[in-house]
Enzyme design. Structure first.
Site, PDB file in Angstrom:
ATOM      1  N   ASP A 184       0.856  -1.181   0.000  1.00 20.03           N
ATOM      2  CA  ASP A 184       0.000   0.000   0.000  1.00 20.03           C
ATOM      3  C   ASP A 184       0.896   1.235   0.000  1.00 20.03           C
ATOM      4  OD1 ASP A 184      -1.901   1.927   0.298  1.00 20.03           O
ATOM      5  OD2 ASP A 184      -2.857   1.052   2.071  1.00 20.03           O
ATOM      6  N   HIS A 210      -0.294   4.375   0.060  1.00 15.65           N
ATOM      7  CA  HIS A 210      -0.991   5.480   0.734  1.00 15.65           C
ATOM      8  C   HIS A 210      -0.997   6.769  -0.084  1.00 15.65           C
ATOM      9  CE1 HIS A 210      -1.246   3.979   5.203  1.00 15.65           C
ATOM     10  NE2 HIS A 210      -1.993   3.300   4.382  1.00 15.65           N
ATOM     11  N   GLU A 263      -0.929  -0.854  -4.373  1.00 10.71           N
ATOM     12  CA  GLU A 263      -2.160  -0.131  -3.998  1.00 10.71           C
ATOM     13  C   GLU A 263      -1.938   1.374  -3.905  1.00 10.71           C
ATOM     14  OE1 GLU A 263      -3.911  -1.810  -0.455  1.00 10.71           O
ATOM     15  OE2 GLU A 263      -4.858   0.076   0.128  1.00 10.71           O
ATOM     16  N   GLU A 274     -10.512   2.829  -1.437  1.00  5.28           N
ATOM     17  CA  GLU A 274     -10.941   2.437  -0.094  1.00  5.28           C
ATOM     18  C   GLU A 274     -11.869   3.426   0.599  1.00  5.28           C
ATOM     19  OE1 GLU A 274      -6.851   2.214   1.302  1.00  5.28           O
ATOM     20  OE2 GLU A 274      -7.288   3.827   2.713  1.00  5.28           O
ATOM     21  N   HIS A 302     -11.807  -3.478   1.532  1.00  9.99           N
ATOM     22  CA  HIS A 302     -10.905  -2.806   2.471  1.00  9.99           C
ATOM     23  C   HIS A 302     -11.502  -3.000   3.864  1.00  9.99           C
ATOM     24  CE1 HIS A 302      -9.562   1.103   4.418  1.00  9.99           C
ATOM     25  NE2 HIS A 302      -8.426   0.723   3.884  1.00  9.99           N
TER      26      HIS A 302
HETATM   27 MG   LIG Z   1      -4.909   1.500   1.533  1.00 17.08          MG
END
Ligand SMILES: [Mg+2]
Length: 377
Positions: free
Chosen positions: A199, A201, A225, A251, A301
């Site tokens: 991920d 972010h 991600e 998400e 998620h």
């Molecule tokens: Mg995430």
């Protein structure tokens, strides 16, 4: 049957934030539970829940889709920055209503939703909240602990030092390298057969995301991600089309319309609706159905508490394009005890419960023992 009350239980989960469980009461004694954690504004989500609770009081709780339309249609809470808060409140109430609808019928929610397509749901361990040692060794140890607990897929969030809005400085790539070192240590520790998810972010811009995607190629990722901000649809679509990575995201989106943009533009390969923010069980299933037309799979998620995880299990069990469900690894040891029967993840799978509604009761004694300000005995 009528809705008589809505109550909120707060649980002191970790330094990363508390969990909020919503209980809806009825005039026949049946209760339903949902979760409203991680809205981005705890005070506001509680106010929002109370307002929506008053609005739906007196309604028949066994008609979740009808109440969903009432809540969403008659409210201004979805506009502007408060959008996610309203979305989280509606989503929690929707989970609780499916719980009540199932309990009233004496059936698991999945039976009311058209039937389960699988007996157990594959989960991946999100290591982020449980990884307090942020060194490469700390990442590797957290991943090995998850594998030893039975998970065959783990997710790391390694790019701590990179900030999307702070790229005007020296040393950016060195900061990326610190994240890459954590990932390499993780892959080395878990070996080649465990799925590794990353991920980002939303921390990169497009050129940097493409460069990172190239750098992680030898690590054979399961998915890459949210490398760039999730609202930048063109940039996400570019990464999906040209990076050679399998992409996942979305998400915090609410509702079919937001996911529709992602699906029709090819923004990601895999959608990540959250049963806490996307509109509850009702809307997550609609999103999945819509994605299925385009052969896009769904990996819900779910990095919060066990109530929303078990609501996510109902979604995962009943959609045909389910891929894998998130599970927050290593956050608090008493997590499973919040539910009766306890939440069990075995060999990286959660069994789809046969009990009525969402398949559990909230253990209010355990909840009370972990309320903010309580010292657990
Ligand atoms: Mg995430």
């Amino acid at each position: 049957m009528k809705i008589t009350d809505l109550r909120i239980h707060e649980v002191d989960a970790s330094h990363r934030g508390n969990w909020f469980f919503v209980v809806i009461d009825t005039d026949v004694g049946i209760q339903g539970v949902g979760e409203a954690s991680q809205s981005g504004n705890d005070e506001l989500v509680m106010a929002c829940l109370r307002q929506l609770g008053e609005r739906i009081e007196g309604n028949d709780p066994t008609q979740p889709e009808v109440i969903w339309e009432q809540m969403v249609g008659a409210s201004a809470i979805f506009s502007g920055k408060s959008g996610r808060v309203g979305a989280t409140a509606v989503s929690a109430i929707d989970q609780a209503l499916w719980d009540i609808a199932g309990k009233a019928a004496g059936l698991p929610a999945w039976r009311l939703l058209g039937g389960r397509r699988r007996d157990r749901v594959r989960c991946y361990a999100n290591l982020n909240r449980g990884t307090t040692d942020r060194s490469p060794e700390g990442f590797a140890q957290a991943a090995v602990a998850a594998v030893e607990a039975g998970f065959r897929a783990v997710k790391a969030t390694p790019f701590d030092e990179v900030r999307a809005s702070h790229q005007d400085r020296d040393g950016l790539w060195q900061d990326v390298e610190r994240g890459l070192a954590r990932l390499r240590a993780t892959r080395e520790a878990i070996g080649g057969e465990i799925d590794l998810l990353v991920d980002c972010h939303c921390r990169f811009d497009l050129p940097l995301a493409m460069r990172v995607a190239e750098a992680v190629r030898p690590l054979d990722l399961f998915w890459f991600e949210e490398a760039v901000p999730r609202d930048q649809i063109d940039a996400n679509a570019h990464i999906t089309a040209h990076s050679g990575q399998t992409t996942a995201g979305g998400e915090s989106f609410f509702g079919r319309a937001e996911f529709e943009r992602y699906v029709t533009t090819g923004a990601v390969h895999i959608l990540m609706p959250d049963v806490k923010h996307a509109g509850g069980i009702t809307e997550c299933r609609r999103i999945a159905h819509q994605a299925q037309i385009h052969q896009v799979s769904v990996a819900p998620h779910s990095p919060a508490g066990p109530v929303s995880t078990m609501a996510g299990v109902q979604v995962a069990a009943t959609i045909s394009n389910f891929l894998v469900l998130e599970w927050a690894f290593g956050e608090v040891p008493w997590r499973a005890e919040l539910l009766q029967p306890a939440e069990i993840v075995e060999d990286g799978f959660i069994e789809v419960p046969d009990g009525p509604g969402l398949g559990f009761e909230l253990d209010t004694d355990v909840v009370a023992a972990h309320a903010p300000g309580e010292t657990p005995s």
